[in-house]
Design a protein around this motif. Sequence first.
Motif, short mmCIF file in Angstrom:
data_model
loop_
_atom_site.label_atom_id
_atom_site.label_comp_id
_atom_site.label_asym_id
_atom_site.label_seq_id
_atom_site.Cartn_x
_atom_site.Cartn_y
_atom_site.Cartn_z
N LEU A 15 0.84 -1.19 0.00
CA LEU A 15 0.00 0.00 0.00
C LEU A 15 0.88 1.24 0.00
O LEU A 15 1.88 1.30 0.72
N MET A 16 0.51 2.22 -0.80
CA MET A 16 1.28 3.47 -0.80
C MET A 16 0.33 4.65 -1.03
O MET A 16 -0.60 4.55 -1.82
N SER A 17 0.61 5.74 -0.33
CA SER A 17 -0.22 6.94 -0.48
C SER A 17 0.67 8.17 -0.42
O SER A 17 1.72 8.16 0.21
N ASP A 18 0.23 9.23 -1.10
CA ASP A 18 0.95 10.49 -0.97
C ASP A 18 0.35 11.26 0.21
O ASP A 18 -0.52 10.72 0.92
N THR A 19 0.78 12.50 0.41
CA THR A 19 0.33 13.26 1.59
C THR A 19 -0.09 14.68 1.22
O THR A 19 -0.27 15.51 2.11
N ARG A 20 -0.22 14.96 -0.06
CA ARG A 20 -0.53 16.35 -0.42
C ARG A 20 -2.03 16.57 -0.48
O ARG A 20 -2.77 15.78 -1.07
N THR A 21 -2.46 17.66 0.13
CA THR A 21 -3.83 18.10 -0.08
C THR A 21 -3.74 19.52 -0.59
O THR A 21 -2.82 20.26 -0.25
N ASN A 22 -4.67 19.89 -1.45
CA ASN A 22 -4.61 21.25 -1.97
C ASN A 22 -6.00 21.80 -2.20
O ASN A 22 -6.95 21.09 -2.47
N SER A 23 -6.08 23.10 -2.02
CA SER A 23 -7.28 23.84 -2.37
C SER A 23 -6.77 24.96 -3.25
O SER A 23 -6.41 26.03 -2.78
N GLY A 24 -6.67 24.66 -4.54
CA GLY A 24 -5.94 25.55 -5.45
C GLY A 24 -4.45 25.25 -5.34
O GLY A 24 -3.99 24.65 -4.37
#
Lengths: 249, 249
Positions: A15-24
């Motif tokens: 299992l692998m996931s990134d960590t970026r969240t963005n609002s624009g």
Amino acid sequence: MTYCVGMKLDKGLVLMSDTRTNSGVDNISVFRKMFTWQVPGDRIITVMTAGNLATTQAVISQLEERTKEPENRDNALLKSPTMFQVATEVGNLMRGIISERQDANGAKGRGRFTASIIVAGQIQGMEPRLFMVYPEGNFIEASLDTPFFQIGETKYGRPIIIRGYDRHMSLEDGVKLLMVSFDSTLKANLSVGLPLDLQVIARDTFEAGHQHRVTHEDPYFQAISSSWGDALKNAFHSLPDYAFLKRED
Amino acid sequence: MTYCVGMKLDKGLVLMSDTRTNSGVDNISVFRKMFTWQVPGDRIITVMTAGNLATTQAVISQLEERTKEPENRDNALLKSPTMFQVATEVGNLMRGIISERQDANGAKGRGRFTASIIVAGQIQGMEPRLFMVYPEGNFIEASLDTPFFQIGETKYGRPIIIRGYDRHMSLEDGVKLLMVSFDSTLKANLSVGLPLDLQVIARDTFEAGHQHRVTHEDPYFQAISSSWGDALKNAFHSLPDYAFLKRED
């Protein structure tokens, strides 16, 4: 955006996931999208989330609470008799949270607040299982024909998984494959970003195996990222050459 | 959907487009999306289209008419002094057709009927040029930093172009690179389909060079498609292996 992959191999789950969240593009943050609950020797359950962050955080918080008060709940994750019931629980919880928020916002809320979740794990006495849970609360399970699920920005990293996947591969090779898939995605979409979270669930161990956070300074990821370009070029040059003369029409 | 790529190399331009149009997965058709006008020795202009088929066919028909009545038009493609003016002409025409249709459909038409067009070519005395024209009628030109444009389903086939592109490569290698990019896209998205149209515009020839339609039976495309899987696997195995023990944290 987000990129998470869950992959089922004969030897277990990677299992692998990134960590970026963005609002624009001018408002980005780091949030963990991979969460694990375990009873060593009995079960391990990991979920990865994509979509509206308020929704997925609410799902995770409520799942956490249920794990802490098992005596009051029949459906707590740590008591669910099967992974199928775990996925059902996650789906119902998520559907409820999304529809509550949408209802509260009327027409403006339609189609918003949605999310998707990958549920992976193994419970003693049963096979490792991998599910993709939709915002509607229903879900599908990985099979031999479709042995991996992606959520979020799935397209850039998909061709290499399709070509590189082999159910007999080692867990280490599974990690390598996902590293390459993430590298292709990171290079193409700014809304997917380091660090990455990695977890390996070896079959019949019923606990979190190898776990690792891949940062910008990670030497292995750097090596993959820099050598994959050359490896692809070599692969490209190994293909038969095109010739104009023979093919003119 | 659609997939078209225009790529600028030192030796000229390589263009490729698919031919599938769809309105739902149960309604697919074959339509050519690549169109060429030329005055041998003076100019060659090729456009590739993506988006609403009624819009792009209207653009092409009106461009065709203008090439047939040059004496009545100052802005005919075959008389435009520069590729910049050709792109301007195509952009204005497309913007007009889209906004006419949207206006006629009021609120329902907002955001519909849009299309994008790649314009490529060379006019005697000037460099080969490559433009991407937006539905709004404005456009951007390829540069050394961004030497190729994709329209339609751009994501699956993008990583290999980013890694494989080299401005000094031969036109034949440019064709090979686009074949691989299209193969990855075809494998992942049903709405991109064979046959493919290929055109090569060698620098300073001012005519359509190699042209070819790639069908299901095309032996070269079959060879690329089948050997790329193996080549990718070899590339993958050539990367450094991941090891759990050293990296446990």
